[in-house]
Design a protein around this motif. Structure first.
Motif, short mmCIF file in Angstrom:
data_model
loop_
_atom_site.label_atom_id
_atom_site.label_comp_id
_atom_site.label_asym_id
_atom_site.label_seq_id
_atom_site.Cartn_x
_atom_site.Cartn_y
_atom_site.Cartn_z
N VAL A 86 66.26 27.05 29.70
CA VAL A 86 65.53 28.03 30.52
C VAL A 86 66.23 29.38 30.48
CG1 VAL A 86 64.79 28.61 32.85
CG2 VAL A 86 64.50 26.28 32.01
N LEU A 87 67.55 29.39 30.61
CA LEU A 87 68.29 30.66 30.55
C LEU A 87 68.11 31.35 29.21
CD1 LEU A 87 71.62 29.65 32.36
CD2 LEU A 87 69.85 31.22 33.22
N ASP A 88 68.12 30.58 28.12
CA ASP A 88 67.93 31.17 26.79
C ASP A 88 66.55 31.81 26.67
OD1 ASP A 88 70.44 30.54 25.76
OD2 ASP A 88 69.81 28.57 25.06
N ASN A 89 65.53 31.16 27.20
CA ASN A 89 64.18 31.72 27.14
C ASN A 89 64.06 32.98 27.99
OD1 ASN A 89 61.83 30.12 25.69
ND2 ASN A 89 63.31 28.59 26.39
N LEU A 90 64.64 32.96 29.17
CA LEU A 90 64.62 34.15 30.02
C LEU A 90 65.34 35.31 29.34
CD1 LEU A 90 65.41 32.61 33.54
CD2 LEU A 90 63.19 33.36 32.67
N ALA A 91 66.49 35.01 28.76
CA ALA A 91 67.27 36.06 28.11
C ALA A 91 66.53 36.67 26.94
CB ALA A 91 68.61 35.50 27.65
N ALA A 92 65.73 35.86 26.24
CA ALA A 92 64.97 36.37 25.10
C ALA A 92 63.78 37.21 25.52
CB ALA A 92 64.49 35.21 24.23
N GLY A 93 63.37 37.11 26.80
CA GLY A 93 62.28 37.94 27.27
C GLY A 93 61.12 37.21 27.93
N ILE A 94 61.23 35.89 28.07
CA ILE A 94 60.16 35.15 28.75
C ILE A 94 60.13 35.55 30.22
CG2 ILE A 94 59.48 32.85 29.55
CD1 ILE A 94 58.68 33.45 26.67
N ASP A 95 58.94 35.88 30.71
CA ASP A 95 58.75 36.34 32.08
C ASP A 95 58.02 35.24 32.86
OD1 ASP A 95 58.02 37.53 34.45
OD2 ASP A 95 57.12 39.30 33.54
N PRO A 96 58.68 34.61 33.84
CA PRO A 96 58.02 33.51 34.57
C PRO A 96 56.81 33.94 35.38
CG PRO A 96 60.14 34.09 35.56
CD PRO A 96 60.06 34.84 34.27
N ASP A 97 56.63 35.25 35.58
CA ASP A 97 55.40 35.72 36.24
C ASP A 97 54.21 35.70 35.28
OD1 ASP A 97 56.64 36.19 38.68
OD2 ASP A 97 57.24 38.22 38.13
N ARG A 98 54.50 35.67 33.98
CA ARG A 98 53.42 35.66 32.99
C ARG A 98 53.40 34.38 32.16
NH1 ARG A 98 53.73 41.19 29.72
NH2 ARG A 98 55.99 40.95 29.97
N THR A 99 54.47 33.62 32.20
CA THR A 99 54.57 32.36 31.46
C THR A 99 54.95 31.25 32.43
OG1 THR A 99 55.19 33.41 29.37
CG2 THR A 99 55.86 31.11 29.67
N THR A 100 54.18 30.17 32.43
CA THR A 100 54.46 29.03 33.30
C THR A 100 55.49 28.13 32.62
OG1 THR A 100 52.22 29.08 34.24
CG2 THR A 100 53.46 27.02 34.45
N VAL A 101 56.67 28.04 33.22
CA VAL A 101 57.78 27.25 32.67
C VAL A 101 57.97 26.02 33.54
CG1 VAL A 101 60.20 27.29 31.96
CG2 VAL A 101 58.86 29.42 31.92
N PHE A 102 57.94 24.83 32.93
CA PHE A 102 58.04 23.59 33.72
C PHE A 102 58.67 22.50 32.87
CE2 PHE A 102 54.18 23.35 31.30
CZ PHE A 102 54.04 22.01 30.95
N ALA A 103 59.10 21.44 33.53
CA ALA A 103 59.67 20.27 32.85
C ALA A 103 58.66 19.14 32.85
CB ALA A 103 60.96 19.83 33.54
N HIS A 104 58.67 18.36 31.76
CA HIS A 104 57.78 17.20 31.64
C HIS A 104 57.82 16.31 32.89
CE1 HIS A 104 57.06 16.37 27.09
NE2 HIS A 104 55.99 16.85 27.68
#
Length: 351
Positions: A86-104
């Motif tokens: 999750v930290l790697d994705n955030l650092a690359a630019g993923i915005d949780p307000d625009r991308t839904t991030v969740f675990a299986h």
């Protein structure tokens, strides 16, 4: 948002169509949390995700914790690895307000879809899937687990739970998208009387190359041959110094004949935004030492802001937990709605 439900759309999506009308698309993408993400992920998937997000494509990103155990005997440090991913994705630019991030594991209704979808898939089809064969061979396991065999069906549940219709993949993952399309089509025909409960998703091929690790093999978290996004500048320099090259002094770009040298050239080219041939010409007779010095400089410069953002996010207590909880809530609402559609089609809603 209007999702495409036509069942005769081609397997491969046209990037121009996506850019022209991003509101027609919903992306499902994700990572297995088996360790921190690396330079291959950055150029192969992360930048593409961020680009689609910025275009306005609705995106769902699954951290596939259940799939960690498809091809290994021990789950390892899943909780810690989920946080790293999750930290790697955030650092690359993923915005949780625009991308839904969740675990299986946090979205039970998604995983329930696996049961009806398995009824639409034969054992022979799963055994023929080349990606399953490759994963089994790479794992070194003596036999294939039921979870690994049904891995493509679980991926179909990932894609279809949110009615995803665009799946960014490398060409080696196309069989999974094809399997998902088959499951969608069969569900509509067999259980929904021809009604389009599910549309057939399209694959969006990534233009990024498959980078080699420092040992000359495919870059992989499990092989310890990758430059992690969270690596320090000094760690990056040490890894690049031990990269496999060859005995020739001049530097050329020839992936077939000089894979190690060419992979380094490609990394530098990706960081600089130029053609690989331009990098090879620039280094010329400077040899592997000059090439490695250049790669070290440009990789550290490319990743410097990523690492700074990552450190800032990592310093926020509870950030990842809160983000995943919010994402799971959004994903669960959609998964439960989809599961209700499926159960209605199966005649299970009357009791």
């Amino acid at each position: 948002m209007t999702l495409t439900t036509t069942l005769d759309i081609p397997l491969l999506a046209d990037p121009a169509d996506v850019a022209a009308d991003p509101s027609r698309y919903r992306v499902l993408t994700g990572d297995r949390p088996t360790g921190p993400l690396h330079l291959g992920h950055y150029f192969g998937t992360l930048l593409n995700r961020v680009r689609l997000q910025r275009q306005g494509v609705e995106t769902f990103l699954v951290v596939a914790d259940y799939q960690v155990i498809t091809d290994r005997l021990s789950p390892g440090e899943i909780a810690a690895n989920v946080r790293e991913v999750v930290l790697d994705n955030l650092a690359a630019g993923i915005d949780p307000d625009r991308t839904t991030v969740f675990a299986h594991s946090a979205v039970p209704a998604l995983n329930q879809l696996l049961l009806p979808f398995l009824s639409l898939t034969t054992v022979a089809e799963l055994q023929r899937n080349p990606t399953v064969k490759d994963e089994a061979a790479a794992s070194g396991l003596a036999s294939i687990s039921g979870l690994l065999l049904t891995y493509p069906v679980h991926q179909a549940a990932d894609i279809l739970f949110c009615h995803g219709n665009l799946v960014p993949v490398g060409d080696d993952q196309l069989p999974h998208v094809e399997q998902t399309r088959t499951i969608a089509r069969r569900f509509n025909e067999r259980y929904a009387g021809g009604r389009a409960v599910f549309g057939e998703p399209q694959a969006l091929l990534s233009p990024a190359p498959r980078l080699l690790g420092v040992d000359g093999r495919k870059m992989s978290k499990s092989r310890g041959n990758a430059i992690a996004l969270k690596a320090t500048a000094d760690e990056t320099a040490r890894l690049i110094r031990r990269s496999v090259t060859d005995a020739r002094r001049d530097i050329t770009y020839d992936p077939a004949e000089r894979p190690g040298v060419s992979s380094l050239v490609e990394v530098a080219a990706l960081c600089l935004g130029v053609a690989p041939e331009e990098v090879a010409t620039q280094v010329g007779a400077g040899g592997s030492a000059l090439l490695k010095a250049l790669v070290t400089e440009v990789v550290n410069e490319e990743l410097r802001p990523v690492r700074e953002r990552r450190a800032a996010f990592a310093a926020e207590p509870g950030l990842v937990r809160s983000l995943l909880a919010d994402g799971a809530e959004r994903a669960s609402a959609l998964a439960e709605s989809t599961l209700t559609e499926v159960q209605d089609a199966l005649g299970m809603s009357a009791y």
